[in-house]
Scaffold this active site. Structure first.
Site, PDB file in Angstrom:
ATOM      1  N   HIS A 125      20.669   3.500  21.813  1.00 38.21           N
ATOM      2  CA  HIS A 125      21.492   2.502  22.488  1.00 38.21           C
ATOM      3  C   HIS A 125      22.753   3.161  23.035  1.00 38.21           C
ATOM      4  CE1 HIS A 125      18.694   0.003  20.287  1.00 38.21           C
ATOM      5  NE2 HIS A 125      19.137  -1.065  20.919  1.00 38.21           N
ATOM      6  N   SER A 165      14.386  -0.114  22.334  1.00 35.94           N
ATOM      7  CA  SER A 165      14.878  -1.106  21.383  1.00 35.94           C
ATOM      8  C   SER A 165      13.706  -1.966  20.906  1.00 35.94           C
ATOM      9  CB  SER A 165      15.999  -1.943  22.019  1.00 35.94           C
ATOM     10  OG  SER A 165      16.659  -2.718  21.043  1.00 35.94           O
ATOM     11  N   GLU A 221      15.631   5.939  16.397  1.00 40.45           N
ATOM     12  CA  GLU A 221      17.033   5.636  16.700  1.00 40.45           C
ATOM     13  C   GLU A 221      17.349   4.272  16.119  1.00 40.45           C
ATOM     14  OE1 GLU A 221      18.217   3.073  18.885  1.00 40.45           O
ATOM     15  OE2 GLU A 221      16.198   2.339  19.345  1.00 40.45           O
TER      16      GLU A 221
END
Length: 351
Positions: free
Chosen positions: A320, A146, A250
């Site tokens: 995630h 992230s 992502e």
């Protein structure tokens, strides 16, 4: 002095020199780009793992307790960063506090790996004040994803350190994830990353399917992370050279209109034009934009990825989600877009 050792000594003295995210263009930069990746040492049971929070604030003590228990249960000692309970707005302490914890963990000879407790935001604020020479002289395992993408990519751009994109301390640590952690960091054997093959009660697989965008197999260095964070580094010296690399990305909680804008940024920055392979993970909770709606992921792949004519696939268990790959960023891999596999071609850590 051996040539590679001589070049490495130059590299350590030049870590503060900015390089373009679009590529290192000078002769010296070209040689530095060819240096063997900087590898940390693998773990042994009983080693110390450091916990840091370079991004968002932790909102409860239980997150730290659980993270500590996870790694103690796996057989390691745990050291907490001095400032992991700090708060500065939405951040886990001031920039100076979060930088201090990063530096302390890399400088501490007893700490063998560093795990980020969570993502969030704010890691990019630290990049211009990190001591990359200190980090290069003390290579260690770094694990996160992230917002930690900013740290992962900056460390590779500035030092060549192979780091790991995967679960953080507050992730859901299943037995499968714990086994993957041990396989990567303790056993240290080249791995094959492919989606689970479970059909459940269905006669065909419906969950975690991969979709081939363009077929083919390609070898190269694996680089990537969160799309928002990666595009935010464009134009900075903290974005690595993507020439001849395999890009993985992502995303989470984004309108598709914004995802489209970020794909366009990758194109306009010249990144898509120079990669040799592409992997898209999960776009968790991504949704159509308001008003007239927006393009779909498949349409974005048709617009931005298919014209590249490089092996590419989507649906990898990256992002995630509860159980994601622990990917070595900066390592040599072989990607098969038809099978949806990523094969590590050499150990990502030193024995």
């Amino acid at each position: 002095m051996e040539k590679r050792a001589f070049i490495k000594s130059i590299a350590l003295g030049a870590l503060a020199i900015p390089v373009l995210g679009a590529g290192r263009s000078t002769a010296i930069a070209g040689e530095l780009a060819e240096l063997a990746s900087l590898l940390a040492k693998k773990l042994q049971l009983g080693d110390t793992i450091g916990l840091i929070t370079p991004a968002g604030v932790l909102d409860d003590e239980e997150s730290i307790i659980i993270a500590r228990e996870i790694f103690e249960t796996l057989g390691f000692k745990v050291k907490e960063g001095k400032h992991i309970r700090s708060r500065y707005g939405n951040l886990a302490g001031t920039d100076q506090e979060r930088i201090a914890d990063i530096h302390d963990m890399f400088a501490d000879k007893a700490v063998k790996a560093i795990v980020c407790v969570r993502g969030g935001s704010g890691t990019s604020r630290l990049l211009d004040r990190l001591d990359y020479k200190l980090i290069a002289q003390n290579p260690k395992i770094l694990l996160g994803y992230s917002d930690i993408t900013a740290l992962i990519l900056a460390l590779y751009a500035k030092t060549g350190l192979v780091t790991f994109h995967g679960a953080v301390g507050i992730s859901t640590w299943t037995k499968k994830l714990a086994d993957a952690f041990n396989a990567q960091f303790v056993t240290n054997k080249p791995a094959v990353f492919e989606n689970p093959k479970s059909k459940g009660d269905n006669i065909v697989q419906t969950k975690d399917r991969i979709a081939t965008i363009s077929p083919g197999t390609v070898d190269g260095v694996l680089l990537g992370g969160n799309l928002t964070v990666l595009t935010g580094l464009c134009g900075s010296p903290y974005l690595p050279d993507f020439r001849e690399k395999i890009l993985f990305i992502e995303e989470v909680d984004e309108d598709m209109e914004r995802v489209d804008r970020m794909f366009c940024q990758l194109k306009n920055a010249g990144i898509l034009a120079v990669i040799k392979g592409f992997i898209f993970g999960k776009c968790t909770n991504c949704k159509p934009s308001g008003g007239y709606g927006s393009v779909t992921l498949d349409q974005l792949f048709n617009d931005y990825i298919k014209p590249l004519k490089v092996p590419a696939y989507s649906g990898a268990v990256i992002g995630h989600i509860a159980e994601q790959f622990i990917l070595p960023v900066g390592a040599q891999v072989r990607m098969d877009a038809s099978q949806g596999t990523i094969i590590l071609l050499e150990a990502a850590l030193k024995d």
